[in-house]
Enzyme design. Structure first.
Site, short mmCIF file in Angstrom:
data_model
loop_
_atom_site.label_atom_id
_atom_site.label_comp_id
_atom_site.label_asym_id
_atom_site.label_seq_id
_atom_site.Cartn_x
_atom_site.Cartn_y
_atom_site.Cartn_z
N THR A 46 0.83 -1.20 0.00
CA THR A 46 0.00 0.00 0.00
C THR A 46 0.86 1.25 0.00
O THR A 46 0.44 2.31 -0.48
CB THR A 46 -0.94 0.00 1.22
OG1 THR A 46 -1.71 -1.21 1.21
CG2 THR A 46 -1.87 1.18 1.21
N TYR A 131 5.66 -13.03 2.51
CA TYR A 131 4.43 -12.67 1.79
C TYR A 131 4.25 -13.67 0.65
O TYR A 131 5.02 -13.70 -0.32
CB TYR A 131 4.56 -11.25 1.24
CG TYR A 131 3.25 -10.58 0.87
CD1 TYR A 131 2.04 -11.27 0.88
CD2 TYR A 131 3.23 -9.25 0.51
CE1 TYR A 131 0.85 -10.64 0.56
CE2 TYR A 131 2.04 -8.60 0.18
CZ TYR A 131 0.86 -9.30 0.20
OH TYR A 131 -0.31 -8.68 -0.14
N LYS A 156 2.16 -14.18 5.44
CA LYS A 156 1.02 -13.39 4.99
C LYS A 156 0.55 -13.96 3.66
O LYS A 156 1.34 -14.07 2.72
CB LYS A 156 1.42 -11.92 4.83
CG LYS A 156 0.28 -11.02 4.36
CD LYS A 156 0.74 -9.58 4.21
CE LYS A 156 -0.39 -8.70 3.70
NZ LYS A 156 0.01 -7.30 3.49
#
Length: 290
Positions: A46, A131, A156
């Site tokens: 983000t 991730y 994640k």
């Protein structure tokens, strides 16, 4: 490391000249800290991790860590080519970060033990949350192996394969009960009922960056937000590639903080979609207030 509550992924503000707006970033993080996030993940997806120079990345992490002031853990994005990832990890450690969210390596792919070596090298610098997305798609036994690396503390998931994740959670927790699992899908709130069903409670909230009131209300059990706010937001998000970031940055601007636009190859939200987003935010805030 124990994490709880909403996980905050700040945007990275840019000024009128396109440079990093450090004071705006400090204000952004400070404002959201008032809403009690469980951790702050700076210069991650983000935060336009892939669009930042190494210098900008290090400065963004430092600013975020200073704004947090030790109140909650701070994680920094790292990844890509091994040399770049190691530089990011070392700079993040010097800037005061507590850990890393490890993005996939560069396009070159090796066998499983090659990725294990990549993770091991970076985890030697700071604790790592892997991730799983893009080129990193892991079988349960591979995650068990990675969980045994000193410094690897969590996974994640950005794939959304619930069957794979259920098998992974069962396999890893049998040997490493303290290992952390996160729902890392865009607008994760919409899929959290499914993830909670397999024992994954932690998630990254993009909405917290621009509407912490809504994100916190959902965390506290306001299920009305799923149909009235989150589902329409997901539909809007799917209209243009890159909107998982662009919409968040637009939302922060709509709430009064000028964080600038996104960097290429992302594109800013169109006027029509901006109106939709503004109406959605109003709907969500009205629900929270009712």
């Amino acid at each position: 490391m124990n994490l709880s509550g909403v996980l905050f992924f700040p945007v990275t503000p840019f000024d009128a000249g396109g440079g990093l707006a450090e004071e705006v970033l400090a204000e952004h993080v400070s404002q959201r800290m008032e809403h009690g996030p469980g951790a702050v993940f700076a210069a991650c997806g983000t935060g336009e991790f892939s669009a930042l120079s190494e210098s900008e990345h290090a400065r963004a992490v430092r600013v975020a860590a200073e704004a947090v002031g030790g109140r909650v853990p701070v994680f920094a994005g790292a990844g890509g080519p091994l040399g770049a990832a190691l530089s990011q990890a070392r700079a993040a450690r010097e800037a005061g970060a507590d850990g890393l969210l490890l993005m996939p390596p560069y396009l070159a792919q090796g066998p499983g033990h090659g990725y294990t070596a990549y993770v091991s090298a970076i985890a030697a610098e700071l604790p790592v949350i892997i991730y799983q997305r893009g080129t990193v798609v892991l079988e349960p036994d591979a995650v068990v192996e990675l969980a045994g690396i000193p410094g690897v503390i969590g996974l994640k998931d950005g794939l959304g394969d619930i069957d794979r994740m259920q098998r992974t959670v069962l396999a890893v927790r049998e040997r490493f009960p303290g290992f952390l699992f996160f729902n890392g899908l865009p607008t994760a709130e919409l899929t959290m009922p499914a993830y909670r069903g397999i024992g994954v409670e932690l998630y990254s909230s993009a909405v917290f960056a621009f509407a912490p009131e809504i994100a916190t209300a959902y965390l506290n059990g306001d299920e009305r937000l799923l149909t009235e706010f989150y589902a329409p937001l997901v539909r809007l998000r799917g209209k243009v590639p890159g909107y998982p970031v662009s919409l968040v940055k637009a939302g922060v601007r709509l709430r009064g903080l000028d964080v600038g636009g996104v960097r290429p190859p992302l594109v800013d939200v169109t006027a029509e979609h901006l109106e939709e987003l503004e109406a959605l935010i109003k709907t969500g805030l009205d629900l929270v207030a009712s």
